[in-house]
Design a protein around this motif. Structure first.
Motif, PDB file in Angstrom:
ATOM      1  N   VAL A  74       0.724  -1.147   0.173  1.00 53.69           N
ATOM      2  CA  VAL A  74       0.044  -0.013   0.047  1.00 53.69           C
ATOM      3  C   VAL A  74       0.961   1.366   0.041  1.00 53.69           C
ATOM      4  O   VAL A  74       0.648   2.283  -0.591  1.00 53.69           O
ATOM      5  N   GLY A  75       1.909   1.255   0.703  1.00 48.63           N
ATOM      6  CA  GLY A  75       2.816   2.465   0.929  1.00 48.63           C
ATOM      7  C   GLY A  75       3.447   2.731  -0.570  1.00 48.63           C
ATOM      8  O   GLY A  75       3.486   3.933  -0.964  1.00 48.63           O
ATOM      9  N   VAL A  76       4.007   1.796  -1.006  1.00 45.21           N
ATOM     10  CA  VAL A  76       4.790   2.073  -2.258  1.00 45.21           C
ATOM     11  C   VAL A  76       3.765   2.473  -3.479  1.00 45.21           C
ATOM     12  O   VAL A  76       3.852   3.414  -4.215  1.00 45.21           O
ATOM     13  N   THR A  77       2.565   1.784  -3.427  1.00 41.14           N
ATOM     14  CA  THR A  77       1.382   2.135  -4.524  1.00 41.14           C
ATOM     15  C   THR A  77       1.151   3.538  -4.252  1.00 41.14           C
ATOM     16  O   THR A  77       0.900   4.496  -5.234  1.00 41.14           O
ATOM     17  N   LEU A  78       0.816   4.205  -2.927  1.00 39.58           N
ATOM     18  CA  LEU A  78       0.584   5.369  -2.710  1.00 39.58           C
ATOM     19  C   LEU A  78       1.530   6.550  -2.944  1.00 39.58           C
ATOM     20  O   LEU A  78       1.454   7.507  -3.776  1.00 39.58           O
ATOM     21  N   LEU A  79       2.852   5.777  -2.780  1.00 33.38           N
ATOM     22  CA  LEU A  79       3.992   6.767  -3.152  1.00 33.38           C
ATOM     23  C   LEU A  79       4.256   7.099  -4.543  1.00 33.38           C
ATOM     24  O   LEU A  79       4.251   8.156  -4.958  1.00 33.38           O
ATOM     25  N   LEU A  80       3.946   6.105  -5.315  1.00 30.66           N
ATOM     26  CA  LEU A  80       3.836   6.262  -6.666  1.00 30.66           C
ATOM     27  C   LEU A  80       2.728   7.253  -7.117  1.00 30.66           C
ATOM     28  O   LEU A  80       3.135   7.985  -8.080  1.00 30.66           O
ATOM     29  N   VAL A  81       1.534   6.866  -6.707  1.00 28.60           N
ATOM     30  CA  VAL A  81       0.459   8.007  -6.995  1.00 28.60           C
ATOM     31  C   VAL A  81       0.725   9.238  -6.623  1.00 28.60           C
ATOM     32  O   VAL A  81       0.543  10.270  -7.534  1.00 28.60           O
ATOM     33  N   LEU A  82       0.658   9.538  -5.397  1.00 27.36           N
ATOM     34  CA  LEU A  82       1.206  10.899  -4.811  1.00 27.36           C
ATOM     35  C   LEU A  82       2.559  11.592  -5.397  1.00 27.36           C
ATOM     36  O   LEU A  82       2.285  12.760  -5.669  1.00 27.36           O
ATOM     37  N   GLY A  83       3.452  10.764  -5.650  1.00 24.21           N
ATOM     38  CA  GLY A  83       4.693  11.192  -6.301  1.00 24.21           C
ATOM     39  C   GLY A  83       4.299  11.683  -7.474  1.00 24.21           C
ATOM     40  O   GLY A  83       4.869  12.750  -8.286  1.00 24.21           O
ATOM     41  N   GLY A  84       3.734  10.830  -8.336  1.00 24.32           N
ATOM     42  CA  GLY A  84       3.234  11.192  -9.703  1.00 24.32           C
ATOM     43  C   GLY A  84       2.571  12.672  -9.715  1.00 24.32           C
ATOM     44  O   GLY A  84       2.875  13.309 -10.661  1.00 24.32           O
ATOM     45  N   TRP A  85       1.454  12.561  -9.012  1.00 25.96           N
ATOM     46  CA  TRP A  85       0.760  13.770  -8.795  1.00 25.96           C
ATOM     47  C   TRP A  85       1.410  14.848  -8.592  1.00 25.96           C
ATOM     48  O   TRP A  85       1.226  15.948  -9.180  1.00 25.96           O
ATOM     49  N   TRP A  86       2.242  14.710  -7.429  1.00 21.56           N
ATOM     50  CA  TRP A  86       3.071  16.061  -7.425  1.00 21.56           C
ATOM     51  C   TRP A  86       4.122  16.492  -8.495  1.00 21.56           C
ATOM     52  O   TRP A  86       4.138  17.752  -8.617  1.00 21.56           O
ATOM     53  N   VAL A  87       4.913  15.587  -9.083  1.00 19.30           N
ATOM     54  CA  VAL A  87       5.877  15.721 -10.159  1.00 19.30           C
ATOM     55  C   VAL A  87       4.846  16.371 -11.253  1.00 19.30           C
ATOM     56  O   VAL A  87       5.470  17.629 -11.770  1.00 19.30           O
ATOM     57  N   GLU A  88       3.713  16.011 -11.848  1.00 17.36           N
ATOM     58  CA  GLU A  88       3.058  16.467 -12.901  1.00 17.36           C
ATOM     59  C   GLU A  88       2.305  17.765 -12.434  1.00 17.36           C
ATOM     60  O   GLU A  88       2.592  18.808 -13.280  1.00 17.36           O
ATOM     61  N   THR A  89       1.781  18.099 -11.350  1.00 19.32           N
ATOM     62  CA  THR A  89       1.123  19.455 -10.961  1.00 19.32           C
ATOM     63  C   THR A  89       2.447  20.554 -10.545  1.00 19.32           C
ATOM     64  O   THR A  89       1.954  21.566 -11.068  1.00 19.32           O
ATOM     65  N   ASP A  90       3.584  20.131 -10.387  1.00 20.13           N
ATOM     66  CA  ASP A  90       4.545  21.204 -10.076  1.00 20.13           C
ATOM     67  C   ASP A  90       5.036  21.374 -11.433  1.00 20.13           C
ATOM     68  O   ASP A  90       5.418  22.737 -11.772  1.00 20.13           O
ATOM     69  N   GLN A  91       4.928  20.755 -12.490  1.00 18.61           N
ATOM     70  CA  GLN A  91       5.311  20.984 -13.666  1.00 18.61           C
ATOM     71  C   GLN A  91       4.268  22.074 -14.573  1.00 18.61           C
ATOM     72  O   GLN A  91       4.654  22.801 -15.233  1.00 18.61           O
ATOM     73  N   LEU A  92       3.017  21.698 -13.968  1.00 14.23           N
ATOM     74  CA  LEU A  92       2.009  22.489 -14.894  1.00 14.23           C
ATOM     75  C   LEU A  92       1.699  23.664 -13.961  1.00 14.23           C
ATOM     76  O   LEU A  92       0.743  24.362 -14.381  1.00 14.23           O
ATOM     77  N   ARG A  93       2.492  23.765 -12.835  1.00 16.40           N
ATOM     78  CA  ARG A  93       1.954  25.009 -11.864  1.00 16.40           C
ATOM     79  C   ARG A  93       2.857  26.115 -12.294  1.00 16.40           C
ATOM     80  O   ARG A  93       3.098  27.173 -11.488  1.00 16.40           O
ATOM     81  N   SER A  94       3.310  26.420 -13.519  1.00 12.98           N
ATOM     82  CA  SER A  94       4.303  27.439 -13.968  1.00 12.98           C
ATOM     83  C   SER A  94       3.487  28.682 -14.187  1.00 12.98           C
ATOM     84  O   SER A  94       4.100  29.843 -13.913  1.00 12.98           O
ATOM     85  N   GLY A  95       2.139  28.780 -14.282  1.00 13.71           N
ATOM     86  CA  GLY A  95       1.155  29.934 -14.096  1.00 13.71           C
ATOM     87  C   GLY A  95       0.508  29.898 -15.386  1.00 13.71           C
ATOM     88  O   GLY A  95       1.155  29.713 -16.484  1.00 13.71           O
ATOM     89  N   GLY A  96      -0.505  30.877 -15.433  1.00 10.53           N
ATOM     90  CA  GLY A  96      -1.192  31.264 -16.870  1.00 10.53           C
ATOM     91  C   GLY A  96      -0.517  32.142 -17.809  1.00 10.53           C
ATOM     92  O   GLY A  96      -0.144  31.881 -18.795  1.00 10.53           O
ATOM     93  N   ARG A  97       0.423  32.962 -17.010  1.00 11.54           N
ATOM     94  CA  ARG A  97       1.155  34.123 -17.885  1.00 11.54           C
ATOM     95  C   ARG A  97       2.173  33.293 -18.582  1.00 11.54           C
ATOM     96  O   ARG A  97       2.596  33.758 -19.676  1.00 11.54           O
ATOM     97  N   LYS A  98       2.947  32.687 -17.917  1.00 11.57           N
ATOM     98  CA  LYS A  98       4.111  31.596 -18.562  1.00 11.57           C
ATOM     99  C   LYS A  98       3.549  30.703 -19.751  1.00 11.57           C
ATOM    100  O   LYS A  98       4.262  30.587 -20.491  1.00 11.57           O
TER     101      LYS A  98
END
Length: 342
Positions: free
Chosen positions: A61-85
């Motif tokens: 369960v821990g590794v699975t959640l780590l993959l899901v939440l880690g992927g979520w964090w990585v992807e949203t961090d890349q997309l969080r560049s902002g509307g103007r950028k």
């Protein structure tokens, strides 16, 4: 159009779909764990059967959640560049009301519709090299919000239609749809990582590792595909909601309805010219399709039924039917593209 009822339906459907998405993530976590339990039991049965190692469930369960939440964090961090950028990245420039009557009209309409919607005015930008009628809004907060309109929309739409287009995009900002779509995209990427992790295990030399990887990959694929379907369904409901808000704020069916009917004409012309929808993707959208897929006013349709299920926008005909209460024909594009006043 009964826009209040349409809005309630869209919000209610969104809530149910988000609940289904959360259950999908939990189901994937459970599937990986029980799949590994089954793989362990089957794999050790010929050896007399071994007890599960200590912490077997916690690790799964821990590794699975780590993959899901880690992927979520990585992807949203890349997309969080902002509307103007994001606007700069796709080639949009800030509107110049002093140098163009069409852009002056656009800025005036944005200011007017922001008053009607009780929103802080976003930065107005123009995609000057895109002739298709389209637009998008982006931004994580009011300070970073932008609305981008294509040159084709400036040239082909009347003032009433531009009001409908702007109102639709402002609804996405008002409802926080950009943030919602980015969060869901991050979760889908996390589910994809489970599939990729299982695939990497199957490429190892150990038969035991390949056996476990097959179960992880299968659970990850089902979760990723289900997440894609649910994410697209949520996006379609947000489009219906934005359509209803546009009619509410403008009090006009012919505003946004006229925009969509002119887009129908552009698609018909593109199909005659290119012979297929697939050849028309870049000419119709004129933007980075993957980056802006869920943000655009309209999206190029696909050829297969499976791709339609993954479509982030409802069919044009369905959107027009909801606005007018009946089927409507496409509208001809104007020959004179001078804007009809301020």
């Amino acid at each position: 159009m009964k826009f209040w009822e349409r809005q309630r339906q869209a919000r209610r459907s969104t809530r149910w779909l988000l609940m289904a998405f959360a259950l999908c993530v939990l189901a994937v976590v459970a599937s990986v764990h029980f799949g590994l339990m089954l793989a362990w039991w089957l794999g050790t049965r010929l050896l007399g059967g071994w007890d599960y190692p200590a912490g077997f469930a916690a690790v799964n369960v821990g590794v699975t959640l780590l993959l899901v939440l880690g992927g979520w964090w990585v992807e949203t961090d890349q997309l969080r560049s902002g509307g103007r950028k994001l606007a700069v990245r796709v080639g949009a420039r800030q509107a110049q009301p002093g140098g163009s009557l069409a852009e002056q009209q656009l800025c005036n309409i944005v200011a007017e519709m922001c008053i009607a919607a009780r929103l802080s005015p976003p930065q107005v930008t123009v995609l000057a090299r895109t002739q298709a009628i389209n637009a998008f809004a982006a931004g994580w907060d009011a300070e970073d919000a932008i609305i981008a309109v294509t040159q084709g929309a400036l040239e082909q739409l009347s003032r009433e239609e531009m009001q409908g287009l702007v109102a639709h995009e402002l609804s996405h900002l008002s409802e926080g749809d950009t943030r919602l779509n980015m969060q869901l995209a991050g979760m889908v990427y996390g589910l994809e990582l489970i599939h990729n992790f299982g695939q990497s295990m199957r490429e190892r030399d150990s038969v035991f590792t390949q056996w476990f990887g097959a179960f992880i990959q299968a659970a990850g694929f089902v979760g990723w595909f289900s997440g894609q379907l649910l994410k697209a369904a949520v996006s379609r409901q947000r489009e219906h909601l934005a359509d209803a808000r546009a009619v509410q704020w403008t009090r006009s069916k012919d505003g946004l309805g006229g925009v969509l009917r002119k887009v129908m004409t552009q698609r018909q012309q593109a199909r005659q010219q290119f012979g297929s929808w697939q050849a028309d993707v870049r000419s119709h959208v004129g933007l980075d399709h993957r980056t802006l897929q869920h943000m655009l006013l309209t999206e190029t349709p696909h050829a297969s039924r499976l791709e339609d299920w993954l479509e982030s926008h409802p069919p044009l005909q369905e959107r027009v039917r909801r606005i007018y209460g009946r089927d409507m024909q496409a509208l001809p594009l104007p020959v004179n593209t001078v804007p009809q006043g301020r």
